[in-house]
Design a protein around this motif. Sequence first.
Motif, PDB file in Angstrom:
ATOM      1  N   TRP A 149      -7.878  13.188  -0.368  1.00 15.02           N
ATOM      2  CA  TRP A 149      -8.186  11.797  -0.042  1.00 15.02           C
ATOM      3  C   TRP A 149      -7.523  11.398   1.272  1.00 15.02           C
ATOM      4  O   TRP A 149      -6.462  11.902   1.615  1.00 15.02           O
ATOM      5  N   LYS A 196       0.747  10.716  -5.345  1.00 13.40           N
ATOM      6  CA  LYS A 196       0.777  11.382  -4.041  1.00 13.40           C
ATOM      7  C   LYS A 196       0.147  12.771  -4.143  1.00 13.40           C
ATOM      8  O   LYS A 196      -0.640  13.175  -3.286  1.00 13.40           O
ATOM      9  N   LEU A 247       2.149   4.134   2.378  1.00  8.17           N
ATOM     10  CA  LEU A 247       1.086   5.099   2.073  1.00  8.17           C
ATOM     11  C   LEU A 247      -0.152   4.452   1.477  1.00  8.17           C
ATOM     12  O   LEU A 247      -1.232   5.044   1.506  1.00  8.17           O
ATOM     13  N   GLU A 275       3.549   1.640  -1.667  1.00  5.98           N
ATOM     14  CA  GLU A 275       3.283   0.623  -0.656  1.00  5.98           C
ATOM     15  C   GLU A 275       4.474   0.487   0.289  1.00  5.98           C
ATOM     16  O   GLU A 275       4.305   0.342   1.501  1.00  5.98           O
ATOM     17  N   ALA A 276       5.682   0.550  -0.274  1.00  8.10           N
ATOM     18  CA  ALA A 276       6.884   0.431   0.553  1.00  8.10           C
ATOM     19  C   ALA A 276       6.968   1.585   1.545  1.00  8.10           C
ATOM     20  O   ALA A 276       7.477   1.430   2.647  1.00  8.10           O
ATOM     21  N   GLN A 277       6.456   2.738   1.155  1.00  4.83           N
ATOM     22  CA  GLN A 277       6.471   3.895   2.047  1.00  4.83           C
ATOM     23  C   GLN A 277       5.340   3.815   3.067  1.00  4.83           C
ATOM     24  O   GLN A 277       5.247   4.669   3.950  1.00  4.83           O
ATOM     25  N   VAL A 283      -3.581  12.602  -4.231  1.00  2.00           N
ATOM     26  CA  VAL A 283      -4.167  12.317  -2.925  1.00  2.00           C
ATOM     27  C   VAL A 283      -4.256  13.590  -2.098  1.00  2.00           C
ATOM     28  O   VAL A 283      -5.289  13.887  -1.494  1.00  2.00           O
ATOM     29  N   VAL A 284      -3.170  14.341  -2.090  1.00  2.00           N
ATOM     30  CA  VAL A 284      -3.159  15.570  -1.297  1.00  2.00           C
ATOM     31  C   VAL A 284      -4.133  16.588  -1.890  1.00  2.00           C
ATOM     32  O   VAL A 284      -4.967  17.157  -1.183  1.00  2.00           O
ATOM     33  N   PRO A 312       1.912  13.313  19.664  1.00  2.00           N
ATOM     34  CA  PRO A 312       2.291  12.229  18.749  1.00  2.00           C
ATOM     35  C   PRO A 312       3.776  12.213  18.438  1.00  2.00           C
ATOM     36  O   PRO A 312       4.343  11.141  18.211  1.00  2.00           O
ATOM     37  N   VAL A 363      -5.655   4.323  -0.007  1.00  2.00           N
ATOM     38  CA  VAL A 363      -4.807   5.178   0.821  1.00  2.00           C
ATOM     39  C   VAL A 363      -4.765   4.587   2.217  1.00  2.00           C
ATOM     40  O   VAL A 363      -5.779   4.092   2.721  1.00  2.00           O
ATOM     41  N   HIS A 364      -3.604   4.619   2.814  1.00  2.00           N
ATOM     42  CA  HIS A 364      -3.402   3.975   4.105  1.00  2.00           C
ATOM     43  C   HIS A 364      -2.590   4.881   5.009  1.00  2.00           C
ATOM     44  O   HIS A 364      -1.600   5.458   4.584  1.00  2.00           O
ATOM     45  N   ARG A 365      -3.038   5.010   6.234  1.00  2.00           N
ATOM     46  CA  ARG A 365      -2.300   5.773   7.243  1.00  2.00           C
ATOM     47  C   ARG A 365      -0.987   5.039   7.510  1.00  2.00           C
ATOM     48  O   ARG A 365      -0.992   3.846   7.804  1.00  2.00           O
ATOM     49  N   VAL A 366       0.131   5.738   7.384  1.00  2.00           N
ATOM     50  CA  VAL A 366       1.426   5.110   7.648  1.00  2.00           C
ATOM     51  C   VAL A 366       1.443   4.628   9.095  1.00  2.00           C
ATOM     52  O   VAL A 366       1.176   5.399  10.015  1.00  2.00           O
ATOM     53  N   ARG A 409       5.710   0.776  10.485  1.00  2.00           N
ATOM     54  CA  ARG A 409       6.390   1.064   9.230  1.00  2.00           C
ATOM     55  C   ARG A 409       7.338   2.244   9.384  1.00  2.00           C
ATOM     56  O   ARG A 409       8.483   2.205   8.942  1.00  2.00           O
ATOM     57  N   GLU A 449       2.843   3.131  12.717  1.00  2.00           N
ATOM     58  CA  GLU A 449       4.018   3.411  13.541  1.00  2.00           C
ATOM     59  C   GLU A 449       5.091   2.369  13.279  1.00  2.00           C
ATOM     60  O   GLU A 449       6.279   2.691  13.242  1.00  2.00           O
TER      61      GLU A 449
END
Lengths: 257, 257
Positions: free
Chosen positions: A32, A24, A67, A63-65, A27-28, A171, A80-83, A87, A85
Amino acid sequence: MPPATTRANPERLSRPQQVAEAIKSWVVARGWGPGDRLPSEAELIDRFAMAKGTIREAIRILEAQGLVKSRTGPGGGVFVHRVSEERATALLGNYFYFQHLTIDDVYQIRAALEPELAASLAGELSDPQLRALEDVMTCYSEPATTPEEERAQHIASLRFHAMLAEMSGNPLLRFLIRFIANMLADITVSRKLYAQPNRELWSTGLDYQSRLVAALRKGDKDGARRILAEHMHNAHRLMRAQETVLTQRFLPEGKII
Amino acid sequence: MPPATTRANPERLSRPQQVAEAIKSWVVARGWGPGDRLPSEAELIDRFAMAKGTIREAIRILEAQGLVKSRTGPGGGVFVHRVSEERATALLGNYFYFQHLTIDDVYQIRAALEPELAASLAGELSDPQLRALEDVMTCYSEPATTPEEERAQHIASLRFHAMLAEMSGNPLLRFLIRFIANMLADITVSRKLYAQPNRELWSTGLDYQSRLVAALRKGDKDGARRILAEHMHNAHRLMRAQETVLTQRFLPEGKII
DNA sequence: CCCAATTTGTTCGTATGTATC
DNA sequence: AGATACATACGAACAAATTGG
């Protein structure tokens, strides 16, 4: 490391958790974003000097989160995946599974947020958007004759609110209202068997919503706010009268509304 | 149906995910609650007829969601766990990491929720609770002289709101306000170097909060609501004036406030 | 204090599945 | 169709942590 400011609490993290946090931070730190590919499993095994199983568990945590997502095959990998809504809704729902929310609790929030939403949307909606709202209203243009029908109408009415929220440019407001609408839609209405469909709930709800759309179209912010405030007050009263209970269950990830 | 050129059904769950969902269903169906022990790894391997690694990944998924905790040793195992507020905050924070929230967005919600919170607490708080609030206020009884000091006071002021929320009997309201306070506390204030501490923010904030505590003690619901509404309006205005920006980062799991 | 039992945590080697070229 | 590159899954062994004797 992410919790470089690790708390005094001597609670140790397992190795997969450490790896997940480290990734994490990468990524930050490297900026990314969604779609960017993380190093492959093999590379991660090298960099962290850990076994495959450990790395895989770390990926599962992310993945469970919501992310990251992983794909097999050439060109595959972990991305990397946008969380989503969905989830976020499911994860937050897990928290409230262990809290005991009452109808009063939920409506205290709705009564505060929804009028604000209505006011912020008045005069801002396009004609197609307004028509989409009216379309949903046709789902309950006739009074329900059975409890099942009434329940379906109740869900449609919640969809009306979820759609309204979807149109907000905020949002945070959007998520909160849709989250609550989903929770309510997920409720099972516990009602005495001899109870008849509640005509009052139907007629007042329909009336409020058509007046609301009119105010939104006119750009009448104060009117929209007031109408929705009254609507919430009334819905709260009617829900209480029907002895509705909030059942505790895990929300499925798929969105209902 | 679309030809095979389209991506395969993305809804397919990996085996660990299936196992995780199955275990969640068990917990709900059997009415297990916090502290109850899940079957051991070995048992799960048997029941699901899957490899150890697969089962472990499933456990990790549940752990990442905050639903279970595992302990080693005799009497150890995997236990159902109440999702903590910290975990829920971090997970929901991940969602908003990918959304672009503005100060306006956040304050639209605060302005709607916090006055409602104040009104619901007026006349309901014990003397120790009211004194605890006053104690926090002493953290900023003197105007800040440096930007660093002012930032610390800002955080203390957010803690005031978080404490207030903690006293609410509404778990939903409590979580939402504390979540937003945490997000704001996590903000880095980007300010021009020559900018001086904002005395107005300090003096008006302190004034509002002491008037609020007085109204809460007196049981003056409308007064409390009005004071906090004004406070939010003012804080919003001052934050905007200072060109505060919301930085995007993952919230660490430990709570700041 | 050490030892033994129990349970999760980690490693490695190998094999399988899946998507791209 | 076959080769390639990647995640996914399996199984056996070993390590570490905790509890109780």
